[in-house]
Design a protein around this motif. Structure first.
Motif, PDB file in Angstrom:
ATOM      1  N   CYS A   1      15.869 -17.494  54.345  1.00 11.03           N
ATOM      2  CA  CYS A   1      14.979 -18.597  53.979  1.00 11.03           C
ATOM      3  C   CYS A   1      13.507 -18.322  54.310  1.00 11.03           C
ATOM      4  N   GLN A   2      13.213 -17.125  54.820  1.00  5.66           N
ATOM      5  CA  GLN A   2      11.835 -16.790  55.175  1.00  5.66           C
ATOM      6  C   GLN A   2      11.085 -16.308  53.934  1.00  5.66           C
ATOM      7  N   PRO A   3       9.990 -16.997  53.542  1.00  2.00           N
ATOM      8  CA  PRO A   3       9.220 -16.564  52.367  1.00  2.00           C
ATOM      9  C   PRO A   3       8.447 -15.276  52.683  1.00  2.00           C
ATOM     10  N   THR A   4       8.115 -14.535  51.639  1.00  3.34           N
ATOM     11  CA  THR A   4       7.352 -13.290  51.796  1.00  3.34           C
ATOM     12  C   THR A   4       6.160 -13.301  50.831  1.00  3.34           C
ATOM     13  N   THR A   5       5.065 -12.717  51.299  1.00  5.79           N
ATOM     14  CA  THR A   5       3.840 -12.606  50.489  1.00  5.79           C
ATOM     15  C   THR A   5       3.254 -11.211  50.703  1.00  5.79           C
ATOM     16  N   SER A   6       2.110 -10.953  50.106  1.00 12.39           N
ATOM     17  CA  SER A   6       1.400  -9.682  50.308  1.00 12.39           C
ATOM     18  C   SER A   6      -0.096  -9.942  50.299  1.00 12.39           C
ATOM     19  N   ASP A   7      -0.824  -9.137  51.085  1.00 15.40           N
ATOM     20  CA  ASP A   7      -2.290  -9.228  51.088  1.00 15.40           C
ATOM     21  C   ASP A   7      -2.836  -8.706  49.761  1.00 15.40           C
ATOM     22  N   GLU A   8      -3.964  -9.262  49.349  1.00 13.99           N
ATOM     23  CA  GLU A   8      -4.548  -8.886  48.071  1.00 13.99           C
ATOM     24  C   GLU A   8      -6.031  -8.554  48.227  1.00 13.99           C
ATOM     25  N   ILE A   9      -6.464  -7.560  47.462  1.00 16.81           N
ATOM     26  CA  ILE A   9      -7.887  -7.196  47.384  1.00 16.81           C
ATOM     27  C   ILE A   9      -8.342  -7.402  45.947  1.00 16.81           C
ATOM     28  N   VAL A  10      -9.441  -8.117  45.769  1.00 13.89           N
ATOM     29  CA  VAL A  10      -9.924  -8.431  44.439  1.00 13.89           C
ATOM     30  C   VAL A  10     -11.429  -8.198  44.374  1.00 13.89           C
ATOM     31  N   VAL A  11     -11.892  -7.735  43.251  1.00 17.92           N
ATOM     32  CA  VAL A  11     -13.323  -7.558  43.025  1.00 17.92           C
ATOM     33  C   VAL A  11     -13.923  -8.899  42.619  1.00 17.92           C
ATOM     34  N   ALA A  12     -15.036  -9.241  43.192  1.00 19.30           N
ATOM     35  CA  ALA A  12     -15.696 -10.505  42.854  1.00 19.30           C
ATOM     36  C   ALA A  12     -15.873 -10.616  41.340  1.00 19.30           C
ATOM     37  N   GLY A  13     -15.472 -11.789  40.813  1.00 20.79           N
ATOM     38  CA  GLY A  13     -15.540 -12.012  39.379  1.00 20.79           C
ATOM     39  C   GLY A  13     -14.239 -11.738  38.664  1.00 20.79           C
ATOM     40  N   SER A  14     -13.255 -11.165  39.361  1.00 21.67           N
ATOM     41  CA  SER A  14     -11.966 -10.849  38.750  1.00 21.67           C
ATOM     42  C   SER A  14     -10.924 -11.898  39.140  1.00 21.67           C
ATOM     43  N   LYS A  15      -9.691 -11.701  38.653  1.00 21.06           N
ATOM     44  CA  LYS A  15      -8.600 -12.637  38.920  1.00 21.06           C
ATOM     45  C   LYS A  15      -7.669 -12.041  39.968  1.00 21.06           C
ATOM     46  N   VAL A  16      -7.250 -12.877  40.915  1.00 23.30           N
ATOM     47  CA  VAL A  16      -6.316 -12.451  41.942  1.00 23.30           C
ATOM     48  C   VAL A  16      -5.039 -13.273  41.831  1.00 23.30           C
ATOM     49  N   PHE A  17      -3.892 -12.630  42.020  1.00 25.57           N
ATOM     50  CA  PHE A  17      -2.589 -13.297  41.942  1.00 25.57           C
ATOM     51  C   PHE A  17      -2.001 -13.397  43.341  1.00 25.57           C
ATOM     52  N   LEU A  18      -1.481 -14.603  43.664  1.00 23.45           N
ATOM     53  CA  LEU A  18      -0.791 -14.843  44.934  1.00 23.45           C
ATOM     54  C   LEU A  18       0.668 -15.157  44.632  1.00 23.45           C
ATOM     55  N   ARG A  19       1.561 -14.274  45.116  1.00 20.61           N
ATOM     56  CA  ARG A  19       2.995 -14.435  44.835  1.00 20.61           C
ATOM     57  C   ARG A  19       3.746 -14.683  46.136  1.00 20.61           C
ATOM     58  N   CYS A  20       4.566 -15.735  46.116  1.00 24.54           N
ATOM     59  CA  CYS A  20       5.400 -16.063  47.269  1.00 24.54           C
ATOM     60  C   CYS A  20       6.855 -16.116  46.803  1.00 24.54           C
TER      61      CYS A  20
ATOM     62  N   ASP B   1      16.530 -17.481  49.740  1.00 18.38           N
ATOM     63  CA  ASP B   1      17.325 -18.716  49.715  1.00 18.38           C
ATOM     64  C   ASP B   1      16.398 -19.897  49.971  1.00 18.38           C
ATOM     65  N   PRO B   2      16.033 -20.669  48.933  1.00 15.90           N
ATOM     66  CA  PRO B   2      15.112 -21.788  49.130  1.00 15.90           C
ATOM     67  C   PRO B   2      15.724 -22.971  49.852  1.00 15.90           C
ATOM     68  N   ASP B   3      17.050 -22.965  49.980  1.00 19.34           N
ATOM     69  CA  ASP B   3      17.745 -24.045  50.711  1.00 19.34           C
ATOM     70  C   ASP B   3      17.337 -25.422  50.181  1.00 19.34           C
ATOM     71  N   ASP B   4      17.297 -25.510  48.832  1.00 20.60           N
ATOM     72  CA  ASP B   4      16.981 -26.783  48.157  1.00 20.60           C
ATOM     73  C   ASP B   4      15.611 -27.339  48.545  1.00 20.60           C
ATOM     74  N   SER B   5      14.696 -26.446  48.910  1.00 24.49           N
ATOM     75  CA  SER B   5      13.343 -26.883  49.240  1.00 24.49           C
ATOM     76  C   SER B   5      12.359 -26.184  48.302  1.00 24.49           C
ATOM     77  N   SER B   6      11.154 -26.702  48.228  1.00 25.19           N
ATOM     78  CA  SER B   6      10.141 -26.156  47.330  1.00 25.19           C
ATOM     79  C   SER B   6       9.117 -25.327  48.109  1.00 25.19           C
ATOM     80  N   LEU B   7       8.550 -24.357  47.431  1.00 28.91           N
ATOM     81  CA  LEU B   7       7.493 -23.523  48.004  1.00 28.91           C
ATOM     82  C   LEU B   7       6.139 -24.175  47.777  1.00 28.91           C
ATOM     83  N   GLN B   8       5.205 -23.883  48.688  1.00 27.35           N
ATOM     84  CA  GLN B   8       3.877 -24.481  48.614  1.00 27.35           C
ATOM     85  C   GLN B   8       2.821 -23.447  48.991  1.00 27.35           C
ATOM     86  N   TRP B   9       1.670 -23.431  48.217  1.00 31.71           N
ATOM     87  CA  TRP B   9       0.543 -22.582  48.553  1.00 31.71           C
ATOM     88  C   TRP B   9      -0.603 -23.444  49.076  1.00 31.71           C
TER      89      TRP B   9
END
Length: 387
Positions: free
Chosen positions: A29-48, A52-60
């Motif tokens: 049930c432990q969520p995982t993410t990754s650090d991101e590097i983005v150039v100013a003016g570009s688009k960055v993606f955050l993935r979590c 096993d979500p255990d019937d719960s929702s993820l939140q950023w």
């Protein structure tokens, strides 16, 4: 002693923890993410993601702990932030046109018991501005030291500056980095010094920015420099192999920066000026033996005077040597011209007689030291006016 209801809650919580953990080494049930590097003016993606979500929702949440998305529901009205994917096992969002203010620690949470979180650090690279070169205004003289400065602002982290002259790296530069007023980006300054030679005239000196935000590209600017240097002179005959009676031109080719514009011709030992000289061209309209002698061309610019010598001999089979400039004055050019088209076997006596005639002023009187001294004085006076 716990009440029956409390015992039931504890039992359910224990069962939930046991369901998420599976075993002691892995929390499903432990969520995982990754650090991101983005150039100013570009688009960055955050993935979590969570196994096993255990019937719960993820939140950023952003670094200010403001909720961005809870499941597929938008919580913050920032149109740059968009939902990319929402499933029970994944929540991915994007931030378009990222700025330095978007940098920081983002949190992905899942509200199990207990609540589990994962951190993602977003690093925004500040893009350096195109560099500017200063320090050059007017052409330099050969042997002067060029001092150039290159500046680029807005980089994060501080950029590197590199110098090139004609595509070849220059060394010995200094580099300084100062924090900009925003407290996030840097202005970098580099200075370079080098001694210029005449080969550096019209050379491009380039300052290039190297930075992670530029990826495989670079930002550069260049400064073309001018170098003033002393002239050189060289005499060329046209035609190359004339005969007695032909028209002959001796052309004095002056080169330098600036190009010589002032020319003077002189016949060694002569007491009268050459009337057939026109700027850098000396004309012999009807070549004859009396034209034999050593001719000197002076080419002048604001950087100095250069001389070239040419020996013209009209007394045997013609032979023209490569032209020599002032640096090779003792080996002046020689043209020996044969009017009859005979063999070079004209005897040595004739050669001596011609030489004696050249030493004569035309009236049977040999040129003395006083006349040579006067000639040198006239030449010195002309050179003085040039300089």
């Amino acid at each position: 002693m716990l009440s029956p209801v409390s015992n039931l809650v504890v039992l359910l919580g224990s069962l939930l923890i046991a369901a998420c953990q599976g075993n002691l080494s892995h929390d499903r049930c432990q969520p995982t993410t990754s650090d991101e590097i983005v150039v100013a003016g570009s688009k960055v993606f955050l993935r979590c993601e969570v196994e096993d979500p255990d019937d719960s929702s993820l939140q950023w949440s952003n670094p200010a702990q403001q909720t961005l998305y809870f499941g597929e529901k938008r919580a913050l009205r920032d149109l740059r932030i968009q939902l990319e994917k929402s499933t029970p096992n994944e929540l991915t969002i994007s931030i378009d046109n990222a700025t330095l203010a978007d940098e920081g620690e983002y949190t992905c949470s899942i509200f199990t018991m207990p609540v589990r979180t994962a951190k993602a650090i977003v690093t925004v690279l500040g893009v350096p501005q195109k560099p500017l070169i200063s320090g050059y205004t007017d052409p330099l003289k050969e042997g002067d030291v060029a001092q150039l400065t290159c500046v680029s602002s807005g980089s994060k982290p501080a950029a590197e500056l590199r110098w090139y002259k004609g595509g070849i790296p220059l060394t010995g530069e200094s580099l300084e980095a100062a924090e900009d007023d925003n407290g996030k980006t840097f202005t970098v300054t580099s200075r370079i010094e080098f001694t210029v030679a005449k080969e550096d005239n019209d050379m491009e000196v380039t300052c290039t920015v190297n930075h992670a935000s530029l990826q495989d590209s670079r930002k550069s600017t260049y400064q073309k420099i001018g170098v003033l240097y002393k002239p050189t002179a060289k005499i060329e005959p046209y035609p190359e192999h004339p005969r007695e009676g032909d028209n002959l031109e001796l052309r004095c080719d002056g080169r330098g920066n600036p190009v010589p514009k002032d020319y003077k011709w002189e016949k060694e030992g002569a007491q009268v000026p050459l009337t057939d000289a026109q700027d850098n061209i000396l004309v012999f309209p009807n070549l004859n033996k009396s034209d034999s002698g050593t001719y000197i061309c002076y080419a002048r610019s604001i950087m100095g005077v250069s001389t070239a010598r040419y020996n013209l001999a009209v007394n045997g089979t013609y032979l023209t040597h490569e032209a020599k400039g002032s640096d090779d004055a003792p080996d002046a050019d020689t043209a020996i011209i044969n009017a009859e088209g005979g063999q070079t076997g004209g005897d040595d006596k004739k050669e001596k007689e011609w030489t004696d005639r050249q030493r004569d002023d035309g009236g049977g009187t040999k040129i003395g030291d006083g006349q040579r001294r006067k000639q040198r004085e006239r030449r010195s006076a002309w050179l003085t006016t040039l300089l």
